[in-house]
Design a protein around this motif. Structure first.
Motif, mmCIF file in Angstrom:
data_model
loop_
_atom_site.group_PDB
_atom_site.id
_atom_site.type_symbol
_atom_site.label_atom_id
_atom_site.label_comp_id
_atom_site.label_asym_id
_atom_site.label_seq_id
_atom_site.Cartn_x
_atom_site.Cartn_y
_atom_site.Cartn_z
ATOM 1 N N ALA A 48 -7.332 -10.446 3.348
ATOM 2 C CA ALA A 48 -6.277 -9.733 2.629
ATOM 3 C C ALA A 48 -5.233 -9.259 3.631
ATOM 4 N N TYR A 50 -1.858 -6.720 4.506
ATOM 5 C CA TYR A 50 -0.974 -5.588 4.265
ATOM 6 C C TYR A 50 0.395 -5.978 4.827
ATOM 7 N N ARG A 70 -2.549 -5.012 -1.344
ATOM 8 C CA ARG A 70 -2.986 -6.089 -0.457
ATOM 9 C C ARG A 70 -2.690 -7.432 -1.119
ATOM 10 N N HIS A 71 -2.499 -8.450 -0.287
ATOM 11 C CA HIS A 71 -2.161 -9.770 -0.792
ATOM 12 C C HIS A 71 -3.066 -10.813 -0.161
ATOM 13 N N TRP A 105 -9.169 -8.008 7.148
ATOM 14 C CA TRP A 105 -7.896 -7.401 6.769
ATOM 15 C C TRP A 105 -6.881 -7.611 7.879
ATOM 16 N N ASP A 149 -6.649 3.932 3.766
ATOM 17 C CA ASP A 149 -5.349 3.290 3.932
ATOM 18 C C ASP A 149 -4.570 3.888 5.092
#
Length: 350
Positions: A48, A50, A70-71, A105, A149
């Motif tokens: 994922a 950010y 998140r993408h 991440w 986060d």
């Protein structure tokens, strides 16, 4: 008998591993990604991302809280294609952590000039419209993020900033190359390896036994007071740095000190905040403020500080009292809270 012992030992080993497996396997997985470019690239497939723009993270606001969307890699590739960007730009991302299930991440800045692509940075307004969020200055948003986060985004910003500022070798002047995870940069011409670094900073809450000393710089928000802080000089121990900073800033001599905790702090650049309690002799408490360092400093009673802690809310800070304290996420807040809740911090052992 030997067979029984063998089975018993294997069972003990199994349960011991189970107790440690979550943290240890996660840590070793991250180590593998940092050292193996192929493994890291594979982790991006299911990871994922950010997103940032010129070091400002993409956030979505709900009330007084921010959330960091998140993408997936597929979503990111589609986004880049839509804006005419080469998907090679994804190689500018940096690894910032992983879940317990080993979902990696990453963070990617779409506003900085790309080191792996000839494409220019993407335009902020168009990106915000497409992503249904806003790229928000992290200093403004960090205290309104959840702990997870906030930690991930401060780590991400620190790494992205470091890579943006260290694209050339200090010895050869040649461009350096980032590894896939962003855990280092290497100069191809002389093989010198550069690692991201933090500057050590001591932050110290001084007490005379019944009061604590709080100070403010002109750059602080109006009314905010905090503990004394300063960078460690080369060659200093932490103890020496604490004593020097207290002497320089308020003209007091530390009698005793004690380590409390530490925290990464990204503003204005990456620092390792090392928090300590210190005491001065009750008969030697006259403050002499160094106006080149501070705007003001003063002694505050236990009741005054306890009241400020109870009412410390960044949204109502102008509605009460004459001073307020750093928000809860800051280690200065924790240091002050510790002093209020633990009287022993006011009377440290010799």
């Amino acid at each position: 008998m030997s067979l029984y012992c063998g089975i018993a030992c294997r069972r003990k080993s199994f349960w011991y591993f189970r107790l440690l497996s979550t943290y240890v396997t996660k840590t070793r997985y991250l180590f593998e990604l940092k050292e193996d470019d192929d493994a890291c690239k594979k982790a991006q497939q299911t990871g994922a991302f950010y997103l940032f723009h010129s070091l400002a993270p993409l956030l979505q606001k709900s009330g007084h809280q921010y959330q960091a969307p998140r993408h997936s890699l597929l979503e990111l590739e589609s986004l880049l294609a839509k804006f005419g960007q080469d998907i090679q730009r994804i190689e500018d991302s940096v690894l910032i952590g992983c879940s317990e299930q080993h979902e990696a991440w990453f963070a990617l800045d779409l506003g900085l000039n790309s080191s792996s692509s000839i494409n220019a940075s993407l335009q902020k307004p168009e990106m915000e419209t497409e992503l249904k969020g806003s790229f928000t200055e992290l200093r403004k948003a960090v205290f309104q993020l959840n702990t997870k986060d906030a930690s991930l985004l401060t780590t991400a910003q620190a790494l992205l900033r470091w890579h943006d500022a260290h694209q050339f070798c200090s010895r050869s002047g040649q461009p350096t190359k980032k590894n896939m995870a962003g855990s280092k940069r290497v100069c191809p011409s002389n093989k010198i390896i550069y690692y991201p670094q933090m500057a050590p900073v001591v932050i110290t809450l001084v007490s005379d036994g019944t009061r604590c000393l709080l100070a403010r710089q002109s750059s602080f928000p109006k009314g905010m007071y905090s503990a004394l802080a300063g960078f460690c000089d080369i060659g200093e121990s932490l103890e020496e740095a604490v004593r020097r900073e207290v002497a320089e800033e308020v003209g007091l001599e530390v009698e005793r000190l004690q380590y409390s905790a530490s925290q990464h702090w990204p503003f204005p650049n990456s620092s390792l905040m090392i928090a300590c309690h210190a005491t001065v002799h009750p008969g030697q408490t006259e403050i002499q403020v160094n106006l080149k360092e501070l705007e003001a400093a003063g002694w505050f009673s236990h009741d005054e500080v306890a009241t400020a802690l109870r009412k410390n809310n960044p949204y109502t800070q102008q509605q009460y009292g004459t001073f307020w304290l750093p928000p809860k996420l800051a280690i200065a807040h924790q240091l002050i809270k510790e002093w209020v809740e633990k009287p022993s911090c006011s009377t440290l052992p010799a």
